[in-house]
Write a protein that holds these residues in place. Structure first.
Motif, PDB file in Angstrom:
ATOM      1  N   UNK A 345      18.141  70.708  21.644  1.00  0.00           N
ATOM      2  CA  UNK A 345      19.157  71.342  22.495  1.00  0.00           C
ATOM      3  C   UNK A 345      19.907  70.300  23.329  1.00  0.00           C
ATOM      4  N   UNK A 346      19.158  69.344  23.883  1.00  0.00           N
ATOM      5  CA  UNK A 346      19.775  68.327  24.728  1.00  0.00           C
ATOM      6  C   UNK A 346      20.693  67.404  23.922  1.00  0.00           C
ATOM      7  N   UNK A 347      20.316  67.135  22.690  1.00  0.00           N
ATOM      8  CA  UNK A 347      21.129  66.247  21.840  1.00  0.00           C
ATOM      9  C   UNK A 347      22.529  66.813  21.650  1.00  0.00           C
ATOM     10  N   UNK A 348      22.615  68.137  21.476  1.00  0.00           N
ATOM     11  CA  UNK A 348      23.939  68.779  21.341  1.00  0.00           C
ATOM     12  C   UNK A 348      24.753  68.586  22.621  1.00  0.00           C
ATOM     13  N   UNK A 349      24.110  68.787  23.755  1.00  0.00           N
ATOM     14  CA  UNK A 349      24.816  68.678  25.029  1.00  0.00           C
ATOM     15  C   UNK A 349      25.190  67.230  25.340  1.00  0.00           C
ATOM     16  N   UNK A 350      24.353  66.282  24.879  1.00  0.00           N
ATOM     17  CA  UNK A 350      24.637  64.872  25.158  1.00  0.00           C
ATOM     18  C   UNK A 350      25.814  64.355  24.334  1.00  0.00           C
TER      19      UNK A 350
END
Length: 884
Positions: A345-350
């Motif tokens: 999930x964080x990879x998408x936001x990053x």
């Protein structure tokens, strides 16, 4: 000052004229008058102070006058806040005046339709947009696009916050809390909103008395969290978050009530409630132990992940990410099963590149750093490279926010990855050095509107950090000058200092090549005008010693307490770094900011405990002199009260930085050993002054703890001061109403008996009688209560080992055994079990008679999940068979 005294006589006339101008809407004259009153607020002259009530009454009239522009009303609020900062006791002692101010502020909040939890959202326009779309923005705000303009609610809350932070708690706490409780029982929602919001507002400034009154306050907070009105629920979340942030660790004992309530609020239909409930999770979970979050860990992670994916509201997304990060920190290794899913999930936001999404991208990066801290190097290694890549990419964006997030993740990943972080030092250190060395402000001639804006900054910043920026008169130029500060760069610089400190602390010898340039830029930053930077420098400086110790000493220096004979164990390189670091820290002890001075004390303690007496010896005189000045309240950072006409009292509030000063005194004993005994006549009186019954509990606990550390380190060296200082202090401490004071007094009892042995055996009956009531404290009342019993058990154990013949074992041993095993303070396990094993080895009759109790205690201590260390467990296992 003579001119000020002459001018002061005109104050009543000026106020009368301004009041008349206010009635006929002459705002310009009112504004000029407020500027004059603001300039006079810091004057120590008694001729000015006598007009404090009239000044506040006039300003209060302006604050509550809805016909005046908000900018003018906000300036009036600034004068009130400034008087609270400059003359806190004089302001606080006037009951009717303070009551009028508080009542006015409450009325402003309850009569406004705005969100009273808005303080959380004001720094981020995206959050305000979400509130507006959700219908949460009130009608009072005519200009929704101007996020920096004051509103009635923000003005009132900001002023109340300043009063809570600056006025003595004995004056401000009860009047505010009583009003909160009264309003929370009102049938009117806007009253309940104001009551719970104001409780949250004072949580920082009144943290100490609030921690003591949590049992009285929390039922009201929980009730507000379930209120039918959305604004009340939102403010309850705000208050819960503030209390969770500032009332640690006492608030953690409410985890079984708070987590289910917040979990339910995550499903609230109101965006503001959802976002603020995430904020509570972030604040609350940061210090929670794994067992505290374990019952709700799985549903909590799933709920937050679903919120993140199911909403388009950035406020909710940002706070959900922050809550996930805090949950990871609380769960520690138990978060490992969730790392892959959350990282995805964080990879998408990053990968977000839209400027509006920069904060969300930064929060995701921050979450990765927190997960790394939680699960450790091995579990996080697969994500290290991609996280670093995102952070470094963020540095290429024109966004100081992204830069701050990057520096924070560098700090966390250096801490977690250690030596594996070293390959990136060559690229990152020069960048960080450049940022730290950059100039973040300049003096420029001020326009009229800028003067007012600067005053507003002084009001909004914590602890009045801009209050010292007096406008200077320049007759040649015919104008005033102000310091234009790029505050975003200031925050980035702070983050860069933190990052470079963590890199030095955790990458070992690999950092040595960068020490010279890093030390040079930290020396420059140590002279920065802003406390924010100086505090961070004081924290980073001790880390500069670590790489040299790693390179030249294998990571550890072996030294003997008090031994300065012979050759120093430090290499020339380490000695040079230590000398440079201590020189800067000693200078920072004399800073005029209390937090900076406190951090400098912590830094000196860190360095001398790592490197030993040879590190302290060359600068001992300066260190001791500066420490004594801080203890006696004569240091530069403590002269403010007298400067503004307020004289220190015996019952002044606890200064948290003084704990660092007292800890340093204990460190002197630990490092100097018997050499410190000669200084006891100078140091014991000021340390004991904090133990007076009139002092707040934190002061009394701090003083008792310092005496205990000195007794432990100096052993027989305190014998001359036993009857006159330590013995009476212990008896008073054991009889104190506060469990933390009793806890430290019990520890002091034990180490004094340990160090003085048979010499004080005649005082054993009195000591045992005084310590006996501690075993009746309810261990379920909180951590401090449980620790109180644990320290009483350890104290009695030390007494037994020091002089077993002077302890009436038939009466004492059963009481001691009943209190075991320890519940909270596991550092005392070694002492307690050493005592019990010793009694068994000597076949002490009462120990043999209580074999069943010994067996129970040992069995619990070696059971799975026990917090007893492995070495002690092995000893207990060997002893168990003999107890059958």
């Amino acid at each position: 000052e003579k001119e000020v005294e002459n001018f002061a006589a005109l104050v009543p006339a000026i106020i009368n004229v301004a009041a008349a101008c206010q009635k006929r809407s002459d705002e310009d004259t009112v504004s000029v008058t407020l500027d004059v009153l603001y300039d006079l607020a810091y004057s120590p002259s008694s001729a000015v102070a006598v007009h404090l009530p009239a000044t506040i009454q006039f300003c209060l009239g302006c604050v509550s006058d809805s016909n005046l522009e908000m900018g003018v009303r906000d300036s009036a609020a600034l004068v009130i806040a400034t008087l609270a900062e400059s003359k806190p006791k004089m302001f606080g002692k006037d009951d009717s005046l303070l009551s009028s101010v508080i009542e006015t502020l409450f009325n402003l909040i309850e009569n406004s339709t705005e969100s009273a939890a808005g303080a959380l959202f004001e720094s981020n326009p995206a959050w305000r947009e979400d509130l507006k779309e959700d219908g949460g923005a009130g009608d009072d705000d005519d200009d929704d696009d101007n996020f920096d303009s004051p509103t009635e609610t923000s003005m009132a809350q900001g002023t109340l916050d300043m009063l809570a932070c600056e006025l003595p708690k004995k004056y401000i706490f009860n009047p505010v809390v009583s009003r909160c409780v009264t309003r929370l029982t009102s049938p009117h929602a806007h009253h309940r909103k104001a009551g719970i919001a104001c409780l949250g507002v004072i949580a920082e400034g009144c943290a100490e008395p609030l921690r003591e009154h949590l049992p009285d306050v929390m039922p009201h907070v929980f009730a507000a969290a379930g209120d039918a009105d959305a604004q009340v629920r939102e403010c309850a979340c705000f208050a819960l978050g503030q209390i969770s942030e500032h009332c640690q660790p006492e608030i953690l004992s409410y985890s079984s009530q708070i987590l289910p309530i917040v979990f339910a609020l995550l499903d609230d239909t109101t965006v503001a409630v959802q976002a603020t409930s995430c904020y509570v999770l972030e604040m609350f979970c940061e210090r929670l132990e794994p067992e505290g979050v374990r019952p709700l860990l799985d549903p909590l992670v799933r709920k937050l992940a679903a919120m993140l994916e199911g909403t388009t509201k950035r406020s909710v997304q940002e706070m959900a990410v922050a809550a996930l990060a805090a949950t990871a920190v609380a769960a520690e290794e138990e978060f490992t099963p969730y790392v892959a899913g959350v990282a995805a999930l964080m990879t998408k936001l990053m990968a977000l590149t839209d400027e509006k999404m920069y904060t969300l991208r930064g929060r995701a990066l921050e979450c990765m750093g927190h997960m790394a801290i939680a699960v450790g190097r091995d579990a996080f290694r697969p994500y290290f490279s991609s996280t670093m890549q995102c952070a470094c990419e963020g540095l290429t964006f024109d966004s100081t926010d992204l830069h701050e997030f990057a520096y924070a993740v560098f700090a966390n990943l250096a801490k977690v990855m250690g030596e594996e972080f070293s390959p990136v030092l060559g690229e990152l250190v020069p960048h960080l050095v450049t940022v730290i060395g950059a100039d973040e402000g300049q003096l420029e001639q001020a326009e009229e509107d800028e003067k007012r804006e600067l005053q507003s900054l002084a009001y909004l910043s914590p602890q009045g950090q801009f209050g010292a920026l007096d406008d200077s008169d320049d007759e040649d130029e015919g104008g005033q000058y102000v310091l234009h500060v790029r505050t975003a760069l200031l925050e980035a610089k702070k983050g860069a200092i933190t990052a470079i400190g963590e890199m030095a602390a955790h990458t070992g010898a690999s950092f040595v090549p960068y020490l010279e340039e890093t030390m040079a830029v930290l020396k420059k930053a140590a002279n920065n005008w802003h406390p924010l930077i100086k505090v961070e420098v004081a924290e980073a400086l001790p880390s500069m010693v670590v790489p040299s110790v790693a390179a030249h000493h294998g990571g550890e220096i072996t030294w003997e307490k008090g031994d300065i004979s012979g050759q120093s164990p430090m290499s020339p390189h380490t000695a040079a770094v230590v000398s440079a670091v201590l020189a800067e820290l000693i200078a920072l002890m004399k800073d005029d900011d209390k937090e900076t001075a406190g951090k400098a004390c912590e830094g000196i303690q860190s360095v001398i405990e790592l490197c030993g007496p040879h590190a302290l010896s060359p600068v001992a005189s300066d260190c001791l002199e500066n420490t004594h000045a801080l203890l006696t309240k004569t240091a530069p950072c403590q002269r403010g009260e007298e400067m503004y006409g307020d004289i220190p009292d015996d019952d002044d509030d606890h200064d948290s930085f003084m704990t660092s000063v007292c800890d340093l005194v204990g460190a002197y004993g630990r490092v100097m050993g018997s050499h410190f005994v000669q200084y006891l006549p100078q140091f014991l009186p000021p340390v004991c002054s904090f133990a007076k019954s009139s002092r707040p509990p934190s002061d009394r606990s701090m003083s008792m703890g310092c005496l205990g550390e000195l007794a432990q380190e100096l052993e027989g060296g305190i014998s001359e001061y036993w009857q006159s200082v330590f013995f009476p202090a212990i008896l008073a401490g054991l009889a104190d109403a506060d469990d933390n004071v009793k806890r430290n007094a019990a520890f002091c009892t034990g180490v004094c008996c340990e160090g003085l042995g048979e010499n004080i055996a005649s005082d054993y009956p009195q000591l045992l009688q005084a310590i006996s009531p501690l075993f009746s404290v309810d261990p379920t009342a909180g951590d401090s209560s449980a620790a109180c019993i644990d320290n009483a058990a350890a104290g009695v154990s030390r007494m037994i080992m020091a002089s077993p013949g002077n302890v009436p074992m038939p009466q004492v041993l059963p009481v001691l055994l009943k209190a075991l095993p320890l519940k909270n303070d596991m550092t005392e396990n070694e002492t307690v079990y050493k005592c019990l094993l010793g009694l068994l080895q000597m076949n002490q009759p009462d120990a043999i008679a209580n074999k069943a109790e010994f067996r129970r205690i040992f069995a619990e201590a070696i059971a799975e999940g026990s917090k007893v260390d492995d070495e002690t467990k092995e000893k207990l296992k060997l002893a168990l068979p003999a107890l059958n």
